[in-house]
Design a protein around this motif. Structure first.
Motif, PDB file in Angstrom:
ATOM      1  N   ARG A 237       0.993  -0.917  -0.210  1.00 17.93           N
ATOM      2  CA  ARG A 237       0.156  -0.132  -0.445  1.00 17.93           C
ATOM      3  C   ARG A 237       0.729   1.402   0.015  1.00 17.93           C
ATOM      4  NH1 ARG A 237      -4.106  -0.601   4.403  1.00 17.93           N
ATOM      5  NH2 ARG A 237      -4.415   1.711   4.412  1.00 17.93           N
ATOM      6  N   ASN A 238       1.753   1.476   0.548  1.00 20.78           N
ATOM      7  CA  ASN A 238       3.305   2.023   0.546  1.00 20.78           C
ATOM      8  C   ASN A 238       3.126   2.487  -0.484  1.00 20.78           C
ATOM      9  OD1 ASN A 238       1.972   3.104   3.653  1.00 20.78           O
ATOM     10  ND2 ASN A 238       3.420   1.610   4.812  1.00 20.78           N
ATOM     11  N   LEU A 239       3.546   1.813  -1.312  1.00 20.09           N
ATOM     12  CA  LEU A 239       4.538   1.585  -2.651  1.00 20.09           C
ATOM     13  C   LEU A 239       3.743   2.391  -3.693  1.00 20.09           C
ATOM     14  CD1 LEU A 239       6.103  -1.351  -3.570  1.00 20.09           C
ATOM     15  CD2 LEU A 239       7.414   0.092  -3.478  1.00 20.09           C
ATOM     16  N   ALA A 240       2.480   2.651  -3.521  1.00 11.83           N
ATOM     17  CA  ALA A 240       1.957   3.694  -4.168  1.00 11.83           C
ATOM     18  C   ALA A 240       1.901   4.553  -4.305  1.00 11.83           C
ATOM     19  CB  ALA A 240      -0.046   2.837  -3.670  1.00 11.83           C
ATOM     20  N   LEU A 245       5.170   9.690  -6.158  1.00 12.06           N
ATOM     21  CA  LEU A 245       5.500  10.983  -5.668  1.00 12.06           C
ATOM     22  C   LEU A 245       6.715  10.682  -7.053  1.00 12.06           C
ATOM     23  CD1 LEU A 245       7.037  10.138  -1.937  1.00 12.06           C
ATOM     24  CD2 LEU A 245       5.608  12.286  -2.987  1.00 12.06           C
ATOM     25  N   ARG A 246       6.986   9.122  -7.186  1.00 12.74           N
ATOM     26  CA  ARG A 246       7.940   9.684  -8.876  1.00 12.74           C
ATOM     27  C   ARG A 246       7.068  10.064  -9.257  1.00 12.74           C
ATOM     28  NH1 ARG A 246       8.451   3.523  -7.667  1.00 12.74           N
ATOM     29  NH2 ARG A 246      10.536   3.190  -7.085  1.00 12.74           N
ATOM     30  N   THR A 247       6.103   9.469 -10.185  1.00 12.65           N
ATOM     31  CA  THR A 247       5.856  11.188 -11.080  1.00 12.65           C
ATOM     32  C   THR A 247       5.896  12.203 -11.710  1.00 12.65           C
ATOM     33  OG1 THR A 247       3.887   9.104 -11.751  1.00 12.65           O
ATOM     34  CG2 THR A 247       3.488  11.353 -12.414  1.00 12.65           C
ATOM     35  N   LEU A 248       5.504  12.806  -9.852  1.00 12.85           N
ATOM     36  CA  LEU A 248       5.156  13.848  -9.923  1.00 12.85           C
ATOM     37  C   LEU A 248       7.445  14.600 -10.329  1.00 12.85           C
ATOM     38  CD1 LEU A 248       3.585  15.005  -6.439  1.00 12.85           C
ATOM     39  CD2 LEU A 248       3.108  15.488  -9.064  1.00 12.85           C
ATOM     40  N   ALA A 249       8.287  13.835  -9.756  1.00 11.69           N
ATOM     41  CA  ALA A 249       9.672  14.018  -9.880  1.00 11.69           C
ATOM     42  C   ALA A 249       9.820  14.179 -11.060  1.00 11.69           C
ATOM     43  CB  ALA A 249      10.261  12.493  -8.922  1.00 11.69           C
ATOM     44  N   ALA A 250       9.402  13.024 -11.957  1.00  6.36           N
ATOM     45  CA  ALA A 250       9.571  12.851 -13.589  1.00  6.36           C
ATOM     46  C   ALA A 250      10.066  14.067 -13.974  1.00  6.36           C
ATOM     47  CB  ALA A 250       9.048  11.362 -13.681  1.00  6.36           C
ATOM     48  N   GLU A 251       8.996  15.198 -13.751  1.00 10.66           N
ATOM     49  CA  GLU A 251       8.209  16.346 -14.350  1.00 10.66           C
ATOM     50  C   GLU A 251       9.086  17.277 -13.934  1.00 10.66           C
ATOM     51  OE1 GLU A 251       4.650  16.858 -12.559  1.00 10.66           O
ATOM     52  OE2 GLU A 251       3.363  15.513 -13.810  1.00 10.66           O
ATOM     53  N   ALA A 256      12.151  10.410  -6.851  1.00 12.62           N
ATOM     54  CA  ALA A 256      12.163  11.122  -5.669  1.00 12.62           C
ATOM     55  C   ALA A 256      11.945  11.171  -4.031  1.00 12.62           C
ATOM     56  CB  ALA A 256      10.725  10.209  -5.921  1.00 12.62           C
ATOM     57  N   GLY A 257      12.988  10.519  -3.619  1.00 13.04           N
ATOM     58  CA  GLY A 257      13.873  11.021  -2.673  1.00 13.04           C
ATOM     59  C   GLY A 257      14.141  12.955  -2.870  1.00 13.04           C
ATOM     60  N   GLN A 258      14.504  13.457  -3.196  1.00 13.31           N
ATOM     61  CA  GLN A 258      14.789  14.357  -3.343  1.00 13.31           C
ATOM     62  C   GLN A 258      13.369  15.806  -3.642  1.00 13.31           C
ATOM     63  OE1 GLN A 258      17.149  14.455  -7.213  1.00 13.31           O
ATOM     64  NE2 GLN A 258      19.415  15.065  -6.223  1.00 13.31           N
ATOM     65  N   LEU A 259      12.557  14.806  -3.718  1.00 16.78           N
ATOM     66  CA  LEU A 259      11.060  15.811  -3.745  1.00 16.78           C
ATOM     67  C   LEU A 259      10.316  15.612  -2.139  1.00 16.78           C
ATOM     68  CD1 LEU A 259       9.429  17.055  -5.654  1.00 16.78           C
ATOM     69  CD2 LEU A 259       7.938  15.002  -6.185  1.00 16.78           C
ATOM     70  N   ALA A 260      10.595  14.376  -2.063  1.00 13.61           N
ATOM     71  CA  ALA A 260      10.380  13.929  -0.425  1.00 13.61           C
ATOM     72  C   ALA A 260      10.861  15.250   0.514  1.00 13.61           C
ATOM     73  CB  ALA A 260      10.391  12.478  -0.197  1.00 13.61           C
ATOM     74  N   LEU A 261      12.714  14.785   0.396  1.00 16.19           N
ATOM     75  CA  LEU A 261      13.422  15.480   1.558  1.00 16.19           C
ATOM     76  C   LEU A 261      13.154  17.046   0.644  1.00 16.19           C
ATOM     77  CD1 LEU A 261      15.783  15.905   3.048  1.00 16.19           C
ATOM     78  CD2 LEU A 261      16.991  15.007   1.257  1.00 16.19           C
ATOM     79  N   ASP A 298       3.508  22.836  -6.131  1.00 11.81           N
ATOM     80  CA  ASP A 298       4.257  22.178  -6.268  1.00 11.81           C
ATOM     81  C   ASP A 298       4.476  21.041  -4.886  1.00 11.81           C
ATOM     82  OD1 ASP A 298       5.519  22.231  -8.669  1.00 11.81           O
ATOM     83  OD2 ASP A 298       7.165  23.955  -7.559  1.00 11.81           O
ATOM     84  N   LEU A 299       3.984  22.345  -4.223  1.00 19.00           N
ATOM     85  CA  LEU A 299       4.091  21.566  -2.406  1.00 19.00           C
ATOM     86  C   LEU A 299       2.477  20.823  -2.189  1.00 19.00           C
ATOM     87  CD1 LEU A 299       5.455  24.230  -0.239  1.00 19.00           C
ATOM     88  CD2 LEU A 299       6.443  22.566  -0.264  1.00 19.00           C
ATOM     89  N   ALA A 300       1.643  21.620  -2.758  1.00 21.36           N
ATOM     90  CA  ALA A 300       0.047  21.356  -2.748  1.00 21.36           C
ATOM     91  C   ALA A 300      -0.347  19.441  -3.463  1.00 21.36           C
ATOM     92  CB  ALA A 300      -1.129  21.980  -3.759  1.00 21.36           C
ATOM     93  N   ALA A 301       0.481  19.681  -4.547  1.00 23.55           N
ATOM     94  CA  ALA A 301       0.813  18.965  -5.479  1.00 23.55           C
ATOM     95  C   ALA A 301       1.220  17.409  -4.691  1.00 23.55           C
ATOM     96  CB  ALA A 301       1.764  19.025  -6.786  1.00 23.55           C
ATOM     97  N   ILE A 302       2.376  17.535  -4.346  1.00 20.15           N
ATOM     98  CA  ILE A 302       3.305  16.810  -3.542  1.00 20.15           C
ATOM     99  C   ILE A 302       2.293  15.598  -2.191  1.00 20.15           C
ATOM    100  CG2 ILE A 302       5.265  16.705  -1.859  1.00 20.15           C
ATOM    101  CD1 ILE A 302       6.265  18.457  -3.920  1.00 20.15           C
ATOM    102  N   GLU A 303       1.519  16.840  -1.669  1.00 18.66           N
ATOM    103  CA  GLU A 303       1.203  16.385  -0.191  1.00 18.66           C
ATOM    104  C   GLU A 303       0.229  15.470  -1.281  1.00 18.66           C
ATOM    105  OE1 GLU A 303       0.068  19.415   2.852  1.00 18.66           O
ATOM    106  OE2 GLU A 303       1.941  19.739   2.735  1.00 18.66           O
ATOM    107  N   GLN A 304      -0.921  15.895  -1.807  1.00 14.14           N
ATOM    108  CA  GLN A 304      -1.912  15.230  -2.966  1.00 14.14           C
ATOM    109  C   GLN A 304      -2.063  14.201  -2.893  1.00 14.14           C
ATOM    110  OE1 GLN A 304      -3.770  17.785  -5.871  1.00 14.14           O
ATOM    111  NE2 GLN A 304      -5.554  15.971  -6.244  1.00 14.14           N
ATOM    112  N   ALA A 305      -0.520  13.697  -3.554  1.00 18.68           N
ATOM    113  CA  ALA A 305       0.364  12.533  -3.935  1.00 18.68           C
ATOM    114  C   ALA A 305       0.732  11.658  -2.386  1.00 18.68           C
ATOM    115  CB  ALA A 305       1.081  12.198  -4.771  1.00 18.68           C
TER     116      ALA A 305
END
Length: 326
Positions: A237-240, A245-251, A256-261, A298-305
């Motif tokens: 479930r957590n992999l989802a 995050l990977r999708t947003l990060a690719a953009e 994904a880790g850099q985006l989360a950090l 960006d922040l809103a999109a990350i929190e939605q993801a």
């Protein structure tokens, strides 16, 4: 070189380095030379806050960090901790004055230094008034053995009581896209009192990087195998969340880790996360996130993801959870 931030009167690099994994928890201690090279590379990149504890590797991590910083002591802010005690029943805490002073002297010897810049109470002892523990920390500061005091995984009321005895420079607590418990009362209390925030595990113990796609990716002795969020069912479930995050990060052409950090870094100028690594490669990837600018969109999109209520599983197994959040 990354920029700097201030936490409770200390000026440090905008990102720190958690050193625990160099000696325990995430697989075998396999390459001290690379760990030391990682510390040196961190200094070269502007990382100045280095975090260890007396309990990491039963003192071995402090010895390793001491070796790594030898000759460069004046370039960094050294943080270590006391207070966690392991028993057959799991993790507990100790905070009596004599023990605080004993632990400090032992850490100074292992680190090979004459003072600790930031000395944390690692967990709060339920059987010792916080005033006693912090009275001992005040005495250590008066003696010049520590420069600043911090607290880890404490509740808002406890933080206030400690701060009334001696200034609390920093709160170190888990904070990431999948651990957001400090965001209400605790974060507000710290900001009211001028206490800096030092998030540990800002990458969800590596899960939010996307590098762990199966339990088979983890060594047999990896502590994450005991954690509920990595358990069968919860893991999938957590992999989802990571996939989103990977999708947003690719953009943004980042990981994904850099985006989360970067999301954690964006939480305020008083926030200095300490992602842990023992490899220069991952250090450089983490440090790059400190320069990643995120818009409100960006922040809103990350929190939605990665909504906090989508995370499956508790932070800790019961044997570790009892000493958190007092």
């Amino acid at each position: 070189m990354i920029g700097t931030r201030k936490i409770g009167g200390l000026e440090v690099g905008a990102q720190g380095l958690g050193c625990m994994g160099m000696s325990q928890a995430y697989g075998v201690r396999d390459n001290d030379d690379e760990s030391i090279a990682t510390v040196h590379r961190a200094l070269d990149l502007g990382v100045t806050l280095f975090d260890t504890a007396n309990v990491y590797g039963a003192g071995e991590n402090e010895k390793l960090v001491g070796r790594a910083i030898a000759g460069r002591r004046d370039e960094l802010v050294l943080a270590t901790k006391f207070g966690i005690v392991w028993t057959e029943d799991g993790m507990t805490a100790r905070g009596d004055a004599a023990y605080v002073k004993q632990c400090c002297d032992e850490s100074l010897r292992r680190l090979g230094v004459d003072h600790i810049d930031l000395y944390y109470q690692h967990r709060v002892d339920p059987d010792v008034p916080i005033e006693e523990t912090w009275g001992a920390l005040a005495e250590l500061a008066d003696a010049g053995k520590i420069r600043h005091a911090g607290i880890s995984e404490a509740g808002a009321a406890t933080i206030r009581r400690a701060h009334a005895v001696h200034p609390v420079a920093a709160l170190q607590s888990e904070w990431s896209l999948w651990t957001r418990g400090i965001e209400d009362e605790i974060l507000g209390t710290c900001r009211e009192l001028g206490i800096g925030i030092v998030p540990f595990s800002p990458l969800g113990r590596g899960f939010l990087t996307g590098a762990v796609t199966s339990l088979k990716d983890l060594p047999d002795d990896d502590v994450r195998r005991t954690m509920p969020r990595f358990a069968d069912g919860n893991f999938e479930r957590n992999l989802a969340i990571v996939d989103a995050l990977r999708t947003l990060a690719a953009e943004k052409k980042v990981t994904a880790g850099q985006l989360a950090l970067a999301w954690v870094q964006a939480k305020g100028p008083d926030v200095v996360p300490i992602p842990g690594t023992k490899r220069r490669k991952y250090l450089e990837e983490n440090v790059a996130a400190a320069e990643l600018e995120l818009s409100e969109k960006d922040l809103a999109a990350i929190e939605q993801a990665a909504p906090s209520d989508a995370v499956a599983g508790a932070r800790y197994p019961e044997r570790l959870a009892r000493a958190a959040g007092r």
